[in-house]
Design an enzyme around this catalytic site. Structure first.
Site, short mmCIF file in Angstrom:
data_model
loop_
_atom_site.label_atom_id
_atom_site.label_comp_id
_atom_site.label_asym_id
_atom_site.label_seq_id
_atom_site.Cartn_x
_atom_site.Cartn_y
_atom_site.Cartn_z
N HIS A 175 0.95 1.82 -4.38
CA HIS A 175 1.18 3.26 -4.24
C HIS A 175 2.28 3.66 -5.20
O HIS A 175 3.44 3.28 -5.01
CB HIS A 175 1.56 3.60 -2.80
CG HIS A 175 0.43 3.36 -1.84
ND1 HIS A 175 0.60 2.85 -0.58
CD2 HIS A 175 -0.91 3.56 -1.99
CE1 HIS A 175 -0.58 2.76 0.02
NE2 HIS A 175 -1.51 3.17 -0.82
N HIS B 58 5.66 -2.20 0.09
CA HIS B 58 5.41 -0.75 0.14
C HIS B 58 6.69 0.01 0.45
O HIS B 58 7.72 -0.57 0.77
CB HIS B 58 4.40 -0.42 1.25
CG HIS B 58 2.98 -0.72 0.87
ND1 HIS B 58 2.07 0.25 0.60
CD2 HIS B 58 2.34 -1.91 0.70
CE1 HIS B 58 0.90 -0.32 0.29
NE2 HIS B 58 1.04 -1.63 0.35
N GLU C 119 5.90 4.82 -4.41
CA GLU C 119 6.80 3.96 -3.64
C GLU C 119 7.66 3.11 -4.57
O GLU C 119 7.59 1.89 -4.62
CB GLU C 119 5.97 3.10 -2.67
CG GLU C 119 5.28 3.99 -1.63
CD GLU C 119 4.18 3.32 -0.82
OE1 GLU C 119 3.58 4.00 0.01
OE2 GLU C 119 3.92 2.12 -1.03
N GLU D 9 7.23 -2.81 4.63
CA GLU D 9 7.53 -1.38 4.56
C GLU D 9 9.02 -1.19 4.36
O GLU D 9 9.83 -1.57 5.20
CB GLU D 9 7.08 -0.69 5.86
CG GLU D 9 5.58 -0.74 6.10
CD GLU D 9 4.81 0.26 5.23
OE1 GLU D 9 5.46 1.01 4.45
OE2 GLU D 9 3.57 0.29 5.33
ZN LIG Z 1 2.27 2.34 0.55
#
Ligand SMILES: [Zn+2]
Length: 1160
Positions: free
Chosen positions: A810, A907, A813, A992
């Site tokens: 992504h 991420h 990010e 995360e």
């Molecule tokens: Zn992500």
């Protein structure tokens, strides 16, 4: 026993329903009142479960339907009904079944002048009206007309009755049919007039309830479109706005101000974004597809309708955090089975070349060492040794805790934030050696021709040279670095742009660890973007160092949201102040007069930049619109742009008006980041957190249903922040988070290649594949060189377990890239722990899975407009090459029996604080879903929990309690789930990382910086080592080596476990409520007024006061019944003893014994 008690209560209730004996009824009412006046709501619910509501309603019917209603019975009965009814979810239905609505209404009509009786009726009507169907029936039967006879302009008399009537009306107006009826009868304007009158006359603020009640009526009635139109034409916006200004300074009036703000937001006419099309400014023709650009012209007319907006965030990132159990995968066969290959088996052979470590020969080994020995002899080795300890941000905290700059948040931040002296950074290196430059230039030879053709692009920089030399007067406003300009002397008005860069580089102290402006420029020259960017953003070129002080989470200023909303409303009602001038627009030709004084200049045509349009709203306020992800109309979150021509010290307000998520960490202490060129040139090359008056709220821009592709129109959100720039005439960059471009990665890898210790580190950089945009996606292999040429060591070398890490699928990010940089720095470093780690594992790293997205300023997608982390089930070789080949490589490893021990995809998480992992567990998923399947038959290795547990102890930003191991259906095509299920990797994770900061542990209360992110990446590696040490396959030798090294780490771990036990992990999960009521859903009716918070107190108070107060009307009558009713209002032993007519259990309270403690 319980039965006996129940029958005692039932006896009371049945007596109440059927008895004709007044004394008997009064006794029962008195007992019930006494019973319900103490204890918890559980008593009331128990009574409801035993038919209490029906009994009371029946008694009401009996008492009211006589020619001469007996108010000594009715009043206590009505009070009980109000108390019980508000807690009975099915009350509305019961009321309608027993046809009590009309009876109560006519009772109220008969008592219009008898306020005590009337107020009792109104309480009960309010409870009826809380059910939409009963409320609608009341409306049809004339309840509103009745209420408007009671609701009067300002008066000092009977204000409680007026209040009660207004509260009934507000409840009734939640029904849309009632609202329509009210609009047709002109009640809206009447309500506005009444509100104005009460506001004007209630100077001592004694009637806040009445005023707020009137506002709630307005709030509910304006849920329908026709009401909003009338409200606007009746100058409702101006009236409410003006009255609210009078209330701002008084805290007790906050409920009024808040409600006004909600109404103003809702009634602000909805508009489409000021864009010709929502589609991204640039599009990319996909291979094999006809370029189609359906131009979305926004229809103007389908924004408003009476349909209440259902706030469902369709944004995929939020889905990721949805914890609804129905999303859990409960199909055991699906969870358990391993699907076959998604491609022909022969295809896997091509990945053999991506594992050169598996076929390392003795000869290669020797040449490898010799080669590098040669290069090591180059005098003045450029970047020096690569000193690496685990970057321990905690160390920094101890060193600089004095510098935690509380002030960095408020308007006066500049002082501390900018004047803190530069600290001496440990990761010093010198990257100005000619040798490296030569290499960098050599590498970009292939681009020399093309660069030559772009000379003309270096226009406009001529003027920068001379001022640059005269330091004090240098005007960075005109500075921009062109990639490649260093290599292409381009005479523009006599001065080459490359000279400017040269001069600049002379000033660069080369002291930014693992960054080289030369390398950056060279790499950027060959990075391919859709718009063919030729301009570099200064921060990426020059480099970033973490600032020498921590930055606390920004404390939210009370009332900031409503202040901003009022400022927004001013645009509508004071249009004279609004400039509304487009000052930057990537779609159109740039406006010619952007050099106008008093106007900021914007720019974003550089790597990862994505500002689409800037509109000057007022002198120091700008609306900004972000570009959509390429080939989509959405995913606005990441931002990165340049701003210049500012005045110092002036507060500038910026509003990013096309955000999409329903909430944001910007409401919970997060600040955007800024980089100042002037500061950088003064030796402070820092991205720092800046801005105050930050908040995030729903605005009046909407995406029409048509533009949304048939879906319902969707609201946009505003992120607003205010900045005072540190210098005038500076060039500053603003971003969502610390940028990390593709060119930054590639030039970083160049440095890694140059600085590695080839005797110790086996390092290979290969190209996994080309992206759609034509950029190579790097694949790295890192492990330790074999300890010797002996066959045992070579054997050990090629049999090390694999760890596969990747990041940045992504593109928005960027925090994931900083964590990955931390991981790589550590793995390549000379720390003995890193050496040990390299001996334990072969690391395969794909540091940027979506280079095109990063380059072109996307937030979520690739050039195909797809979220690449939703393509893992069946990636397309053409459309999703990086995913296709990463999966291919994993398949290959699996096919040769070398599936990785750990897989982790890094991420960023925009809604939560701290760092945590998502993993996969069949059992936890089935348990969570409440599956009835016998999970004992499902066998599962619980090893997936070990790594997060370790990280919880060693990584300060990491929190175990936020981790989740559930397999969601909506995630079935993510890397984590596919690698777990199809490749069979037990420890398959998504990491995360917060964009915001931590509310836990060592960094509690601080925003996250690049140093902390890098530390996380390093600590992840440490976690892997500890994981390996705990495994059965760990060799004794390794154990011994590790034991010597890890002692201090164990100490850290212990310290952490102590800390984490003292600071409970309970606090970490959900955001604490904002001091200010953060209201996103202006249309919702489910806020405080829906419950009956004030009703019980009202009833209680009136009951107590009634006797003394004596409402003046019907004095004699009132007096008699008051004394007779209230005399026996509270249960007394005397009363209970008197109730000889009833065969009650020993004490009345016994009726409820047991229900208090029973788990009803
Ligand atoms: Zn992500």
């Amino acid at each position: 026993m319980a039965e006996q008690e129940a029958s005692g209560l039932q006896l009371l209730l049945s007596t109440l329903q059927s008895s004709q004996d007044k004394e008997m009824i009064l006794n029962v009412l008195s007992i019930l009142t006494g019973l319900l006046s103490i204890g918890t709501d559980r008593r009331i619910h128990y009574m409801i479960s035993k038919g209490g509501s029906e009994a009371l309603l029946q008694a009401l019917m009996n008492a009211a339907e006589t020619a001469q209603p007996d108010y000594s019975i009715l009043l206590p009965l009505l009070r009980l009904l109000a108390k019980v009814g508000q807690r009975d979810r099915k009350f509305g239905q019961k009321v309608q079944n027993l046809e009590a609505i009309d009876v109560t209404l006519s009772l109220a009509r008969k008592n219009l002048t008898h306020h005590l009786n009337l107020i009792h009726c109104l309480w009960v009507l309010r409870v009826y009206a809380s059910t939409i169907s009963a409320g609608t029936k009341l409306g049809i039967n004339g309840a509103m007309e009745l209420l408007f006879k009671v609701i009067t302009p300002y008066t000092k008399k009977h204000t409680r009755t007026v209040r009660a009537a207004i509260e009934v009306l507000a409840a009734l107006l939640k029904s849309k049919s009632n609202s329509r009826r009210a609009v047709n009868r002109g009640y809206l304007c009447e309500l506005l007039r009444l509100y104005q009158d009460w506001h004007r006359c209630d100077t001592s603020n004694r009637c806040i309830h009445v005023r707020r009640g009137l506002l709630l009526c307005l709030k509910h009635i304006t849920n329908i479109q026709s009401a909003r139109e009338i409200f606007l034409s009746a100058h409702g916006m101006e009236i409410l706005f003006t009255t609210a200004q009078d209330c701002l300074d008084s805290k007790p009036l906050d409920p009024i101000v808040t409600t006004v703000a909600q109404i103003l937001r809702k009634c602000y006419p909805k508009r489409p974004l000021p864009l010709a099309t929502l589609r991204s400014s640039y599009s990319f023709s996909l291979p094999g597809s006809v370029s189609s650009e359906p131009s979305q012209i926004l229809p103007e007319d389908d924004y408003d309708d009476d349909v209440e907006e259902v706030e469902k965030d369709l944004h995929s990132d939020d889905l990721e955090h949805k914890e609804e159990d129905d999303d859990l995968e409960t199909d055991v066969s699906k969870l358990n089975s391993k699907p076959g290959l998604d491609r022909p088996e022969e295809e896997l052979e091509q990945y053999e070349t991506m594992c050169p470590e598996l076929s390392l020969t003795l000869q290669e080994l020797e040449t490898e060492s010799e080669d590098k020995n040669g290069s090591e002899d180059v005098p003045g080795n450029l970047l020096g040794p690569y000193p690496q300890v685990i970057p321990n941000a905690a160390f920094r905290k101890e060193q600089h805790c004095r510098h935690i700059d509380q002030s960095a948040m408020g308007p006066d931040t500049r002082e501390t934030a900018f004047k803190t002296p530069m600290q001496n950074w440990e990761k010093k290196g010198n990257c100005t050696s000619p040798g490296l430059e030569k290499r960098a230039m050599g590498e970009s030879v292939q681009d020399a021709d093309t660069l030559g053709e772009r000379d003309d692009l270096c226009r406009s920089h001529a003027s920068t040279l001379h001022p640059l030399l005269k330091e004090a007067s240098w005007d960075p406003r005109t500075f921009r670095t062109h990639c490649g300009s260093y290599f292409s002397p381009s005479p523009v008005r006599g001065v080459g742009a490359s000279d400017i860069v040269k001069k600049l580089l002379e000033r660069h102290q080369g002291d930014i660890p693992s960054h080289s402006p030369h390398f950056y420029m060279a790499r950027a020259g060959s990075t391919k973007s859709i718009l063919d960017y030729r301009v570099l953003a200064f921060p990426d070129f020059w480099g970033h160092q973490p600032p020498p002080h921590y930055q606390s989470l920004l404390e939210r200023k009370y009332g900031v949201q409503r202040d901003k909303i009022f400022e927004d409303v001013c645009r509508l009602i004071q249009p004279g102040d609004v400039i509304d001038k487009v000052v930057f627009d990537v779609d159109g030709c740039s406006p010619s007069d952007t050099d106008a004084p008093d106007c900021l200049r914007f720019f974003s045509k550089f790597e990862s930049g994505n500002l689409r349009k800037a509109i000057q709203v007022r002198k120091f306020e700008y609306d900004l619109i972000l570009n959509a992800d390429v080939n989509t109309i959405q995913h606005h979150q990441w931002f990165y742009f340049e701003v210049s021509a500012m005045k110092p010290v002036v507060p500038y307000r910026f509003n990013i008006i096309n955000c999409e998520k329903v909430n944001s960490q910007f409401n919970y202490g997060m600040q955007p980041v800024m980089y100042s060129v002037k500061e950088a040139l003064q030796g402070k090359p820092h991205w720092i957190r800046v801005g105050y008056d930050i908040c995030y709220y729903k605005n009046h821009y909407q995406r029409s249903a048509a533009a949304a592709g048939g879906a319902r129109g969707k609201s946009y959100y505003t992120l607003t922040f205010t900045i005072k720039f540190p210098h005038g005439e500076d060039v500053c960059y603003l971003a969502y988070h610390y940028p990390y471009t593709y060119s930054a990665l590639m030039s970083y890898l160049d440095i890694v290649e140059e600085t590695r210790d080839p005797k110790k580190v086996y390092y290979r950089q290969q190209t996994l594949c080309q992206t759609l945009g034509g950029n190579p996606c790097p694949l790295l292999t890192i492990t330790a060189m074999p300890e010797s040429n002996s066959s045992i060591d070579l054997e050990q070398f090629s049999h090390r377990p694999y760890v596969v890490l990747m990041a940045r699928v992504h593109p928005g990010e960027s925090n994931a890239s900083w964590v990955m940089k931390g991981t790589m720095d550590f793995l390549m470093g000379s720390d003995p722990i890193a050496e040990l780690l390299r001996k334990c594992f072969i690391f395969k790293i794909i540091p940027m899975l979506n280079p095109d997205g990063v380059i072109n300023g996307n937030h979520r997608c690739s050039l195909s407009g797809d979220d690449l982390n939703r393509q893992w089930l069946a990636p397309s070789c053409q459309l999703h090459p990086t995913i296709y080949h990463t999966k291919g490589l994993l398949y290959y490893l699996c096919s040769i029996g070398r599936a990785p021990l750990v897989f982790c995809d890094y991420h960023g998480h925009s809604q939560k604080k701290n760092v945590f992992l998502y993993g996969c567990s069949i059992k936890e998923t089935l348990w969570q879903a409440g599956c009835t399947i016998n999970t004992a038959t499902v066998t599962e290795d619980v090893g997936y929990r070990a790594l997060p547990k370790i990280l919880d102890k060693v990584a300060p930003a990491f929190v175990m309690s936020s981790c989740s191991f559930l397999v969601e259906k909506s995630r079935e095509s993510t890397a984590r789930v596919v690698v777990w299920r199809e490749i069979g990797v037990l420890r398959s994770y998504t990491m995360e990382n917060t964009y915001c900061g931590c509310n836990h542990g060592l960094y509690k209360g601080l925003q996250i910086g690049t140093q902390e992110l890098e530390e996380m990446g390093a600590k992840f590696c440490l976690g892997l080592l500890i994981l390996q040490l705990k495994s059965l396959s760990c060799s004794k030798k390794l154990m011994a080596q590790a034991a010597a090294l890890l002692d201090p780490e164990e100490e850290i771990a212990n310290r952490w476990s102590q800390r984490s036990s003292s600071t409970s992990s309970l606090e970490t999960d959900d955001e604490p409520p904002c001091v200010e009521d953060v209201d996103y859903h202006t249309d919702s009716c489910s806020d405080q007024e829906a419950d009956f918070s004030g009703l019980d107190e009202e009833i209680q108070e009136i009951s107590l006061r009634a006797e003394g107060e004596r409402e003046e009307e019907g004095a004699s009558e009132g007096q008699t019944f008051c004394s007779s009713v209230f005399g026996g209002f509270y249960i007394s032993s005397h009363q209970a003893a008197n109730s000889k007519a009833l065969p009650l259990p020993s004490t009345p309270l016994g009726v409820f014994a047991g229900c208090e403690s029973s788990p009803a």
